[in-house]
Design an enzyme around this catalytic site. Sequence first.
Site, short mmCIF file in Angstrom:
data_model
loop_
_atom_site.label_atom_id
_atom_site.label_comp_id
_atom_site.label_asym_id
_atom_site.label_seq_id
_atom_site.Cartn_x
_atom_site.Cartn_y
_atom_site.Cartn_z
N GLU A 54 0.81 -1.22 0.00
CA GLU A 54 0.00 0.00 0.00
C GLU A 54 0.84 1.27 0.00
O GLU A 54 0.40 2.32 -0.47
CB GLU A 54 -0.97 0.02 1.18
CG GLU A 54 -2.12 -0.97 1.06
CD GLU A 54 -1.81 -2.32 1.67
OE1 GLU A 54 -0.61 -2.61 1.95
OE2 GLU A 54 -2.77 -3.10 1.87
N MET A 69 24.51 8.83 1.98
CA MET A 69 24.41 10.09 2.69
C MET A 69 24.73 9.91 4.18
O MET A 69 25.35 10.75 4.81
CB MET A 69 23.01 10.70 2.50
CG MET A 69 22.91 12.14 2.92
SD MET A 69 24.06 13.22 2.03
CE MET A 69 23.03 13.88 0.73
N PHE A 126 -11.47 -6.71 13.99
CA PHE A 126 -10.41 -7.20 13.12
C PHE A 126 -10.05 -6.15 12.07
O PHE A 126 -10.93 -5.59 11.42
CB PHE A 126 -10.85 -8.50 12.43
CG PHE A 126 -9.84 -9.02 11.45
CD1 PHE A 126 -8.59 -9.45 11.88
CD2 PHE A 126 -10.13 -9.06 10.10
CE1 PHE A 126 -7.65 -9.90 10.98
CE2 PHE A 126 -9.18 -9.52 9.18
CZ PHE A 126 -7.94 -9.95 9.63
N GLN A 127 -8.79 -5.90 11.91
CA GLN A 127 -8.26 -4.89 10.97
C GLN A 127 -8.87 -3.51 11.21
O GLN A 127 -9.12 -2.75 10.29
CB GLN A 127 -8.44 -5.34 9.51
CG GLN A 127 -7.54 -6.51 9.18
CD GLN A 127 -7.42 -6.80 7.70
OE1 GLN A 127 -8.36 -6.59 6.94
NE2 GLN A 127 -6.27 -7.31 7.28
N LYS A 167 -17.53 -0.34 6.24
CA LYS A 167 -18.01 -1.33 5.27
C LYS A 167 -19.53 -1.24 5.06
O LYS A 167 -20.00 -1.33 3.93
CB LYS A 167 -17.62 -2.73 5.73
CG LYS A 167 -17.84 -3.78 4.66
CD LYS A 167 -17.19 -5.10 5.00
CE LYS A 167 -17.34 -6.07 3.83
NZ LYS A 167 -16.69 -7.36 4.11
#
Lengths: 580, 163
Positions: free
Chosen positions: A50, A477, A112-113, A162
Site C-alpha cells: 500500500e 548520505m 479485526f483490521q 463497510k
Amino acid sequence: MELNGAEILVQSLKQENVDIVFGYPGGAVLNIYDAIYAQNYVNHILVRHEQAASHAADGYARTSGKPGVVLVTSGPGLTNAVTGIATAFMDSIPMVVFSGQVATQFIGNDAFQEVDSVGITRPCVKHNFLVKDVKDLAETIKRAFHIATTGRPGPVLIDLPKDVTVATTEFKYPQKVDIRSYNPTIKGHSGQIKRALKMIKQSKRPIVYSGGGAVIDNASKELREFVSKLNLPITQTLMGLGAFPASGEQFVGMLGMHGTYESNMAMHDSDLIIAIGARFDDRITGKLDKFAPYAKVVHIDIDPSSIAKNIPVDIPIVGSVTDVLTEFLGLMAKNDYSPNPTDLENWWNQINQWRAVDSLAYKKDDSIIKPQYVIEMLHKVTEGKAIVTSDVGQHQMWAAQYYHFDQPRQWINSGGLGTMGFGLPAAMGAKLASPESDVACITGEGSIQMMLQELSTMLQYQTPVKVVNLNNRYLGMVRQWQEFFFENRYSMSYMDALPDFVKLAESYGHVGMQIEKPADVEGALIEAFKMKDRTVFMDFLTDQKENVFPMIASGAAHNEMLLAGRDEMKSTHDDGMSLV
Amino acid sequence: MKATLTILLENEAGALSRVAGLFSARGYNIESLCVAPTEDPTMSRMTLVTSGGEQVIEQIVKQLNKLIDVVKLQELTDGLHVERELMLVKVITDESLRGELLRLAQIFRGNIVDVASDCYTIEITGSSDKLTAFLEALPQGSILEVARSGEVGLARGSRSLKL
C-alpha cells in the site's frame, strides 16, 4: 437512481474525471472492488504494497497535475499507505485516499483490521472525513477533491465503514461545493504587489528564490517572463527545479545545503530576496541567525502560515503564485521596475565571479564510475527530456545537481519528508500519467530495496521505466555524514549481502544490466533507452567514497560552504550537531 | 505573552481533536481550553488561552485558520474584551472558619452552592486573576478540591464573530 455506497464511490470518481486508482483490496473494501469490477471507466492499478499505492498516486499527481487517487483497506492497508500520504502532505501534492473501515457498529471495538484511520492520518493530511451515512458520501467526495486540489494542495482521506459501502441511497453528484470555513486567498493584495515591485526597483542585489509552489501552481511561464524581463538572478529549491529552466541564463543553480556556490553566496549577500512559492525550510536557510543577513524579503505564497514562519518578511503577499506574477507582469508592462542598471550589472559581475568557481566540478576517473558522471550521461542520452524520479540520499542530490531540469513536473522527488522507497512507485505513476515520456528512476541500492516489489506491478501494467541504480554499497548520505562528523565511524551504513540486481530484474521479467566501467556508462544508457517497452534495471557500481558537494554543514552560514577537493571537511559547529 | 483566542468551530466529531492535535504537534502551549455549542447548533465556540512570543502567536492563529473545521477566529487579546472564568472550590470548614469563609466569598462576589457538615462548595466567577487571588486568600490547608472552567470571553462593543 438508488446506488449503494461502493457504486456511489465509483460513479463519483467518474464525475471527478478520475480514470486511474492505485490500490490494494481487503475485507473492508470488497464491496468497492466489486463495484470497480462492474465498470470499465476507472482503471485500477494493483500495487504490491500500500505504500507504493500512495507513492504511485503521488508520482501520477506530480506529473499530471491531477489529483492522485488511492484505495486501501482498513487497518494495515491504511497504516501502510501513511508514509506515502505524509510524503504527499509535506510536498503539497493533491491526493484523495479512500480507506476501508470496519462497519460503523464495530468502530471503537478493536475489531479485526480496525485502526483509527482518521486519528492516525490527522497530522499528515490537509483534511479527513469519516463517512457514517451513505447519504453524505457523494457530498463528502466532492468536498475532498475540492480541498485536495485548491489553495495549497494536499492529501485528503475519506474513511469508509463497510456498511456504508453496502447501504443505498439516491445518487446525485453535487455540481458545486461550498465550504464556509474554507476559502483560500487566490488574488494577491494589490497594494502589497505594488510595494514589492517598488522594492525590486530600489534593490541593488536582488535574487529570486522560487520553490515547489511555482511548479504546483503551473506558474512556469509567468516566472520565466518575470525573471527574464527584469534580468534577475534566480535560484530554485529542490522542489522548484524546472519551473525556470536550468539552461536559462539567469539561473544560478539550486540553493541550500547542497546548492551551488553562486546561489548560496548570492542569497547570503543579496539585499532583496523575492521568495515565490518557497517556504524557507531548514535545508535552505541553514542556521537562521546567519541566513541572508542583509536581505529584505518579499514572500509570495498561497499559504499564509508559510509566510514569516521561519524568517521575518518585509512584504508578505498571500495569493496564488500565478495570479501574483501575472499582476506583476501587468504592472511591469506599464512601468519600469528594473533595478538601477549599474547596480544590477555589478551584481551580475559578482555572481559570475562566483560562477567561475565551478562548484559542481568533480574529479573524473577512468577506472571507477563517478555517480555524477552517470547523471550527466543520463541527461545526454535522454536529451534532458526524461521525467526523472528519485529516492532519497546522495543520488537524489546528484540528480538535482547534474540533470539540469528545463521543464516543470520533470523532476519528481520526496523533498519535504525525504522518503526512501519513493522513487520506483513514483516512476510507475509518472509513466502512467505520461506514457509517451521516457521515465528514469535514479536510486541507490538502499532506497530501491524499500519498494523493490513494485517491479512486479510494473510488469503487470507494462509501465516501462529505466532504473538507474547508483550502487556504492553504502547508505551514501549516512556514510558521508559519518565521515565528516563522526570520525569515519560507519555505523550501520554499509550494506552487505546485496542481491544480484541483474538476476533480480530478470526474475521479475525485466532487463537487468550491471555496469562497472566508466567507458560503458553511456553505451548502457543508450541501449536501455532504446528498449522503449521494457523496464531496464541498470546497476551502476559507483565510487564508494564519493561525497556530495558543495555542502553547507549544519550550523554554518551560506558563505561558509565547503567545496569538493578544495576544502578540508571540518567538523560542524558544536551547535550544528543538534541541528541535523 | 498571553493570548486569548475565540474560535467558531464546526460542531463535528473530531474538530476538537484537530485543534488539540495541532497544539501538541507543533509544540504550542494550551493554558486553558473551553468549548461548547453556540446558539447555532452547527457550530461550537472555543475559547483557548495560550502563550508565546508574538511570532508564535501569529503562527498559532495562521495554523488554526488553516484547519478546515475552524470557521472563524479572533484574537481577543488584540482589543478590548471581557473574560470570565467559573470556579468551584470545595473547602474544609469547622465552626471557627465558617464566618470567615462566608465573608471572603462575599468579598469576591461568590456563592456557596453546597453545604455539608464539614465543607462548603463555593462558586465564583471572574477573571482568572481574581479566581487565583481568591484561592490565595483562603486559609492555608482549607482547599479540598478545585474545578475551573477555563476562560470564556467576548470582545467589547459590537465587534463579534458572526458569520
